[in-house]
Each structure stands twice: as structure tokens, then as C-alpha cells.
Design an enzyme around this catalytic site. Structure first.
Site, PDB file in Angstrom:
ATOM      1  N   GLU A  40       0.852  -1.195   0.000  1.00 32.68           N
ATOM      2  CA  GLU A  40       0.000   0.000   0.000  1.00 32.68           C
ATOM      3  C   GLU A  40       0.886   1.242   0.000  1.00 32.68           C
ATOM      4  O   GLU A  40       1.858   1.290   0.732  1.00 32.68           O
ATOM      5  CB  GLU A  40      -0.909   0.030   1.237  1.00 32.68           C
ATOM      6  N   MET A  90       0.571  -2.486   8.723  1.00 29.04           N
ATOM      7  CA  MET A  90      -0.133  -2.606   7.443  1.00 29.04           C
ATOM      8  C   MET A  90      -1.105  -3.770   7.502  1.00 29.04           C
ATOM      9  O   MET A  90      -0.737  -4.885   7.842  1.00 29.04           O
ATOM     10  CB  MET A  90       0.897  -2.806   6.317  1.00 29.04           C
ATOM     11  N   ASN A 122      -2.533  -5.986   5.645  1.00 30.04           N
ATOM     12  CA  ASN A 122      -2.646  -7.052   4.641  1.00 30.04           C
ATOM     13  C   ASN A 122      -3.640  -8.115   5.113  1.00 30.04           C
ATOM     14  O   ASN A 122      -3.578  -8.562   6.258  1.00 30.04           O
ATOM     15  CB  ASN A 122      -1.298  -7.743   4.428  1.00 30.04           C
ATOM     16  N   GLU A 134      -5.651  -2.050  12.824  1.00 30.04           N
ATOM     17  CA  GLU A 134      -5.381  -2.945  11.681  1.00 30.04           C
ATOM     18  C   GLU A 134      -6.470  -3.999  11.525  1.00 30.04           C
ATOM     19  O   GLU A 134      -6.829  -4.372  10.407  1.00 30.04           O
ATOM     20  CB  GLU A 134      -4.013  -3.622  11.834  1.00 30.04           C
TER      21      GLU A 134
END
Length: 865
Positions: free
Chosen positions: A138, A273, A275, A308
Site C-alpha cells: 500500500e 499494514m 494485509n 489494523e
């Protein structure tokens, strides 16, 4: 081919449905080889296929398109990798048949050092330095790992296969379904993913330990970290399991994958992040060490994990259609992470602390160089810069304002239906408003457009006239520029008590309301739920001061009155004299969030006063030391048996402030405890919560002829393998008032001893060091740009070094220096930083013209609390 260059988006004539990706990283040579087979739908007449690729070399003769209907193989006559647009243009000798087919490509790439794409991170195992391979895609870097349609709306399924050294752990988004070992290499096959965007694909290869648990509905959750650190993953594991269960209830949709892995990466540019199914983190955002982590580290881990995991629904399951709607991902995940953290740890009073998010949003949005929440993106290079306080903090704040207006239950039900409706698909801001409008019957779209489509926010001015309370809105701007925005403002207010709370929508420039009791205090924007500032006339302000001194107001409102007053002072709509008088009303304040803001405002006022009225500095510092005495004496240096999380956080903040303001007893006691710590790292005299404060205190007395404190801290830095201890030390080194030492600190953060992600922790230099830092930035700019220019970290260097100045000449000097050096990825930050310098310069001029400032400051400094 020219038609495809310089476009913000890819052409629409081919649409990917499934990727079959095989990657073989070589960790010693820092390279990787790969192949991809992409199932496509050709939806329009075309001789071209255009997709994203960057920093890859495409193997000659390995590109082909096979039509599924006829099994005919088409080979391109031209393969062009356009680096500046990061696209791969394939031209075929004839038009491709519409319908489905498979595009096959083989390629090579480098495991880079830029912390984006497919990159290398380093770690030590048994004293030996090793490489791991990590992805960070990203916003637009999947294209650096494999050719793809690298746009959030181009969702597809992903089948991943990895060829890796057989002794390493290899993780991806989905569970492993098979392994084949041949000598020193194993091939790992993963289950095919559900439909998702390219920026959420993830791969990590390295040596790791893990801890594991399950949610009540059977989702396997693991926290991976460096070998030997697995105990530090237990707190995050507990938070993750509970948070997944909480979100399952709140969103009324279960977590959609069979497993969730969270992994700590030593070199990582962002905080974390999201994911899908494999969330990556900086070590400081995932690992919690009972012995060395402070209460603030614990809270950081909890809120980042909650943020997250919110994305697993808001972002991963339902994805923004384009980066213009990034705020839907980030603003929402920020807001809901507070909801989750409050559910798990109600004693942290996290919703009061949320006001720190709002303040940062307001601070950036008061600039003429701000941007709307929904911002046009015309080039991939512009995306990084909008991962800022507008997308995250203003975004979260307007969601909180809307939830407060619509009511918690209605808001939750509408969200659940939005997620069901757009699951496995993409959404725009309007789709969320439509769901909330449907659920509430309120005109949400009309109400919210004024908050997301234009930049800025209003200041609502309040005065009493003829037994009426008059409200008037205008755009708040910190500089001298004029804004003519107008908003639909959800106004709430209380008169004299919280029992009778009144609310209305201010849809015009001004309005007035009949008042029953005109003698009482009046607080507008109750609980600071609205994203706007409030300006009171002098009489109303005096009554609020009285209400604060006599403990009649909630912490959120005490925070808001102080914060609005400071912002109005910076914007020269209120005098510094009146701000300092208001600050004196907080001398018995004990709430963590309010005191934390009082301290932060004190730092900023001390900085500007040093520029505007250096002759008053001793009095200003004396006043701030006096202001913190009550809370400092209450808390002391020693943790009390059974004290709260917030008291532990507050102690460190107060002692740091007293040290920076030069309070002698604090400096002395800090030095005593620091020396005991140097003798014995596990001494009870320096627990983690006050360690940072002691480090700051030590650096206050360091200079070129008395370097021992600096050398000792560098020694501790070199000895520890804890990322949080390293960043704690870097943050304190910069507080030294000696410019020669500051230069050494700045050179140290660019040395190989400091991981490039951590360098930004050492940039917050004190006022005495800002000229040194500016000269250093200019001299090292080429190196800094080369090291950090490809990501968002470079913007920190610009804003941290430039923003603290306070003269028009310096603003011009900065502008001249960057005139030939600016790039798209720092343009916005640079403009904002220069604007801040000009705002400071205007503020300095206005303070110099204040008539009663000197006598007020002296009176406050000598006042006995």
C-alpha cells in the site's frame, strides 16, 4: 502507445479475475525471480493490454495471452515498460478476442532497501546478521513485486506459491495447503484467497517464533516475531483475539479468512499494514515487554492492533473504489479502534484521549494548505502524502461527530448493512452516507458533504445579547488568509449544568436562541463531539474559567476550552495574555488527557515566547513549572501500589516537561536515578514509565565540555535489542539545548547504527538546535532524498526541521532552497511547513504588541500555587 502515458488510471478494456503468482526470493543476493498467470476478461476491442509494473525486468519471449475460447496463443509484438508511469504496455499484432483468457509473464526484481514493494529487512540470529524478505504494497507498490492491475477497484483472487530456503518460515495471506522439499529449497503452496485488492497481498520469508490462540468461532490467530521474543507477542495476541470477537458482533459479519497472522518486522516504514490475513507491524507497534515497555507502549500496541483488525472489514472486505476515498479506510479504522480499545480497557478512558486525534486533525485543517477529506489523486506519487492527519484524524473525528448526532445504535445497524451490501466489492463515500441515511432517516449526505468535500472547519463565535445566545460561524484559518467555507454544524450546548443539554443544526451563517438563565456558564460543543472551534466573548470566557477552577466541567470540556483558546491565540484572534490567564485555572488538573495537552501547549508557548519576548523567558518557564507542581507532587517519582494506567503515563509526561523547563529538583533526581540505572539495568529506581523523562533530563545538562550523559545514552542504545528502547533514546537525544551536540545527534541518526525507519524519532530538536538542524538538512538533502525519497518518511524530515521557525525571512530561505529540489511527493508537506513558519512569524509580531503581557507573566510566575 502514447495514449496510455501520463494517465492517473489504467484503461478499462481488460479486467483481472485471478492471479497465479510464483516467487523465488534469493535472500543472499537480494534478488527474486517470479512468474504470474492472470485470468483476464477482455471487455472491449483492443490490440493492447496495459497493467502496472515498476522496477522489474520482463523476460524476453515469456509474455503471452491465451484465449480460453479458442486456445489460441497471442504473443505481443511490442513490450514497453514505461518507468515514469509505472506501466507495462503490451501491443499485439491483432485485436484480442473478447471474453476470458490468461496473460502469462516471467520477470525478475530486486529485494530493495526502500521498505516498499518486495524488500529486504535485516535481523540478527545467534550474533549473525541475516536478511528476511517482506512485502509492503500500500498504496501502489504491488507492481514492484509482480505485474498487476494495481488499483483498489481491480479486485481478484490470488493463488500464491513460494520457493524458499527450507529452514525458513514463509507466510502469505492464506493458510499453507502443501509443501514440497527438495534439498535446501522448499516449495510452499497457499490456499487461494477470496477476492481482494492487490495492495493487500503479502509475503514474508525469514526466521520466526510465534505464539498462538483461537477465537471462540475457531479462527487461528498467531503473533510472529524474531526468535526468542515470542513472550513479547502475548499481549498483542490477547488484544487480537478479543478484538476479532468484538468486531464480529459490532459489524454483524464474521472475520472472513480461516487464519490471522500478525508479524513484527524490524525495518518497517509505517506503524503497521493491514494485509488480509497477514498483518505486518513495526516491532514497537506489536511487541510488549513487561520489563521495559511503558504504559504508553502498551496502549500503542492495543490501539494499533485494533486499527489494523478493523481494516479486515473496513478496507479489506469492503474496499475504497479509489484513493480519493482513502479516508473511508483510515478515518473509520481510527475511530473504531477507539471503540474496540474502550471495550477491552474501559479504565484507560480512551474516548477522552481521542481528543488528541481531533486536535491534530484541527491543527492541520486550519492551514490554507490543507485539503478536503475527499481529495483528487491524479498520480500514484501523490497518494503517500494523503496518509495524513486529514484522512486519519479529521476522518475519525467527523465519524465520531456523525455517530454522536445519529445515536450509537442506529449508527451501528446502518454500518452493518453497509458492510453486508458492499462485501467483496468497492465503495465510495456516498455509499456509506446512503446506508446511514436509510437507517436514520436523517439527510446524512447533505449534512456530511460540507465536511468531506471542502477543506477546513468552522469557528463558532458565541455571545449573549438581550437574553439571547447568538451563534455565528466562519471558516477558521490559522494564517491571515481568508476562508469563506460554510458548514452544517451539529451544535450542542449546556448552561450551568449537564442536565439540560440542548442541540440544533446550525445551517446558516448565524442564528440566536432564547436563554432562560443568563448568569450561568455556557459550554458549547459538549464533550468536544463536533469538529469545530468555539470562540466565547470575554464575559462567557471568565465564567468558564471559574467553572474549571471549581471542577464543574467534564474532562472533555476542560480539554476543549483550553485547546480552542490556544488555537485562537495562534490565529491571533485572542491574546497570549488571556491564554496564560486561562492556563492558570488548570493548576489542580489531574486528568491525563487534559494535562497532556496543557503540557504540549506549554512547550509551544515557551518556544514562541523565546522568539517574541526573550526577556520574559525565565518568568514563562517559572509559571509553567508552578503550573505542574500540584500534579507532580501528587504523582511523585515512585509508582504507587495499584495506580492506574493513566497515572503511570502522566508521571512520565510531567517529569519530562519539568526537566525541559529546567526545574532543578527534577534534573537532580533524574540524574541520581539515571546513574543507578547505568550501574544496574534492572534497578527499581528507573521503571519504563519514567525512563524517557530521565533521559530528557540528562540531555538538558549535556554540552561540548560535559558529554558523559550523551555517551552513556548512546551506550544504552547500542546495548539494547529492543526497538522501543532505541526510539525512546533517540527521541530524548534531540532535546539537548547545545547546538554542537544536536549536530552530533543528527549525524548519528543518519549513521548505519540507526535503522532508517527510526531516524525520524531523533528530528524533534529543541529551539536552540533548529538553525543547526536546518543547515544539516540542506547539507545532507541529497543523501536524505536518496534514502527516504521513495516513501512517506521523507516528509517528516521536511516538516520537523522547517515548521519550528518563526520568521518571514526563514520562510523565504526555505522556499528558495526547495525551489529547485521539490518533488511531487513532498510538495504538500513543504507548502504546509512554510505556511506554519509564516503563522509563527505573524504570532510573534502580535505577541510583541500585547500591552499587559509582561505584567501578567510576572504575576503568574510569582503566584504561589
Amino acid at each position: 502507445m502514447e495514449q496510455f502515458k501520463g494517465q492517473p488510471r489504467l484503461p478499462k478494456f481488460a479486467s483481472p479475475k485471478r492471479y497465479d503468482i510464483r516467487l523465488k526470493p534469493d535472500l543472499a543476493a537480494c534478488k527474486f525471480a517470479g512468474s504470474v498467470a492472470i485470468d483476464l476478461d477482455i471487455v472491449g476491442e483492443t490490440k493492447f493490454i496495459v497493467l502496472n509494473a515498476a522496477d522489474l525486468s520482463i523476460h524476453d519471449g515469456t509474455v503471452s495471452f491465451t484465449s480460453k475460447a479458442s486456445s489460441k496463443v497471442f504473443e505481443p509484438c511490442k513490450v514497453d515498460l514505461v518507468e515514469e508511469d509505472e506501466i507495462l504496455v503490451l501491443e499485439f499484432p491483432e485485436s484480442l478476442p473478447t471474453g476470458s483468457g490468461v496473460l502469462a509473464i516471467r520477470f525478475d526484481g530486486t529485494l530493495n532497501d526502500m521498505m516498499k514493494g518486495f524488500y529486504r529487512s535485516t535481523y540478527e540470529h545467534n550474533g549473525e546478521k541475516k536478511n528476511m524478505a517482506v512485502t509492503q504494497f500500500e498504496p501502489a507498490d504491488a507492481r514492484r513485486c509482480f505485474p498487476c492491475w494495481d488499483e483498489p477497484a481491480c479486485k481478484a483472487t490470488f493463488k500464491i506459491t513460494l520457493d524458499v530456503p527450507s529452514d525458513l518460515v514463509a507466510l502469505s495471506n492464506m493458510p499453507i495447503v502443501g509443501e514440497k522439499v527438495e534439498g535446501h529449497v522448499k516449495t510452499v503452496f497457499y490456499q487461494e484467497s477470496p477476492i481482494m485488492s492487490t495492495y493487500l497481498v503479502a509475503v514474508v520469508v525469514g526466521l520466526f517464533d510465534y505464539v498462538e490462540d483461537h477465537t471462540s468461532d475457531g479462527v487461528k490467530v498467531r503473533v510472529y516475531c524474531q526468535v526468542g521474543k515470542q513472550n513479547q507477542g502475548k499481549f498483542a495476541l490477547h488484544v487480537a483475539v478479543k478484538t476479532l470477537e468484538l468486531y464480529r458482533e459490532y459489524f454483524a459479519v464474521p472475520y472472513s479468512l480461516p487464519k490471522l497472522d500478525m508479524i513484527a518486522i524490524p525495518d518497517f516504514a509505517a506503524g503497521a499494514m493491514e494485509n488480509y490475513g497477514l498483518v505486518t507491524y513495526r516491532e514497537t507497534a506489536l511487541l510488549y515487554d513487561e520489563k521495559h515497555s511503558a504504559a504508553s507502549n502498551k496502549q500503542w500496541v492495543a490501539t494499533v492492533v485494533a486499527h489494523e483488525l478493523a481494516h479486515q472489514w473496513f478496507g479489506n472486505l469492503v474496499t475504497m473504489e479509489w484513493w480519493t476515498h482513502l479516508w473511508l479506510n483510515e478515518g473509520f479504522a481510527t475511530w473504531v479502534s477507539y471503540l474496540a480499545t474502550d471495550g477491552l480497557f474501559p479504565e484507560w478512558k480512551i474516548w477522552t484521549q481521542f481528543l488528541e486525534e481531533s486536535t491534530e486533525g484541527l491543527r492541520l485543517d486550519g492551514l490554507a494548505e490543507s485539503h478536503p477529506i475527499e481529495v483528487e489523486i491524479n498520480h500514484a506519487g501523490e497518494i503517500d502524502e494523503i496518509f495524513d492527519a486529514i484522512s486519519y484524524r479529521k476522518g475519525a473525528s467527523v465519524i465520531r461527530m456523525l455517530q454522536s448526532y445519529l445515536g450509537a445504535e442506529c449508527f451501528q445497524k446502518s454500518l452493518a448493512s453497509y458492510i453486508k451490501r458492499h462485501a467483496c466489492s468497492n465503495a465510495k463515500t456516498e455509499d456509506l452516507w446512503a446506508a446511514l441515511e436509510e437507517g436514520s432517516g436523517e439527510p446524512v449526505n447533505k449534512l456530511m458533504n460540507s465536511w468531506t468535500k471542502q477543506k477546513g472547519f468552522p469557528v463558532v463565535s458565541i455571545k449573549i445579547k438581550d437574553d439571547k445566545l447568538e451563534f455565528e460561524q466562519s471558516q477558521f484559518v490559522s494564517s491571515s488568509s481568508h476562508g469563506d467555507g460554510q458548514w452544517i454544524v451539529p451544535v450542542t450546548f449546556c448552561c450551568g449544568s449537564y442536565i439540560a443539554r440542548r442541540s440544533f443544526l446550525l445551517e446558516t451563517k448565524s442564528t440566536s436562541i432564547d436563554l432562560k438563565e443568563t448568569g450561568a456558564w455556557i459550554k458549547v460543543n459538549v464533550d468536544q463531539a463536533g469538529f469545530y472551534r468555539v470562540k466565547y466573548d470575554e464575559d462567557l470566557q471568565a465564567k468558564l474559567r471559574y467553572a474549571i477552577e471549581n471542577e464543574m466541567l467534564a474532562a472533555t470540556d476542560r480539554f476543549g476550552i483550553l485547546d480552542d483558546s490556544f488555537a485562537l491565540c495562534v490565529a491571533r484572534q485572542q491574546s497570549l495574555t488571556s491564554l496564560l490567564t486561562l492556563m492558570a485555572a488548570y493548576r489542580e488538573e489531574l486528568d491525563y488527557t487534559v494535562l497532556s495537552n496543557l503540557i504540549s501547549i506549554s512547550y509551544k508557548v515557551a518556544r514562541i515566547a523565546a522568539d517574541a519576548t526573550p526577556e520574559l523567558m525565565d518568568y514563562v518557564k517559572q509559571f509553567f513549572i508552578g503550573l505542574l507542581q500540584y500534579s507532580a507532587e501528587k504523582l511523585g517519582w515512585e509508582p504507587k501500589e495499584g495506580e492506574s494506567h493513566l497515572e503511570a503515563m502522566l508521571r512520565g509526561a510531567i517529569l519530562s516537561a519539568l526537566a525541559e523547563f529546567g526545574d532543578e529538583p527534577t534534573l537532580k533526581e533524574a540524574s541520581r536515578r539515571f546513574h543507578a540505572f547505568l550501574e544496574d539495568r534492572s534497578t527499581p529506581l528507573l521503571p519504563p514509565d519514567i525512563r524517557g523523562a530521565a533521559y530528557v533530563a540528562v540531555m538538558q545538562t549535556v554540552n561540548a565540555s560535559n558529554r558523559s550523559g550523551f555517551e552513556s545514552l548512546r551506550r544504552v542504545y547500542r546495548e539494547t535489542d529492543l526497538s522501543l528502547e532505541k526510539t525512546r533514546i533517540l527521541g530524548s537525544l534531540a532535546s539537548c539545548p547545545d547546538p554542537n551536540i544536536i549536530l552530533e545527534v543528527l549525524n548519528f541518526i543518519l549513521s548505519p547504527e540507526v535503522r532508517s525507519q527510526d531516524a525520524v524519532s531523533g528530528l524533534a530538536v529543541c529551539r536552540e538546535g533548529r538553525e543547526t538542524a536546518w543547515t544539516w538538512l540542506k547539507e545532507n538533502w541529497e543523501h536524505i532524498w536518496k534514502t527516504y525519497g521513495s516513501g512517506s518518511l521523507v516528509t517528516w524530515f521536511v516538516s520537523a526541521v522547517v515548521s519550528p521557525f518563526a520568521s518571514f525571512e526563514k520562510a523565504k530561505e526555505v522556499e528558495d532552497f526547495f525551489a529547485t529540489r521539490s518533488k511531487p511527493s513532498i510538495t504538500r508537506t513543504l507548502k504546509q511547513s512554510i505556511e506554519r513558519v509564516n503563522i509563527n512569524a505573524q504570532w510573534v509580531q502580535s505577541i510583541r504588541n500585547e500591552e499587559y503581557l509582561a505584567e501578567t507573566v510576572k504575576e503568574l510566575a510569582y503566584r504561589k500555587y
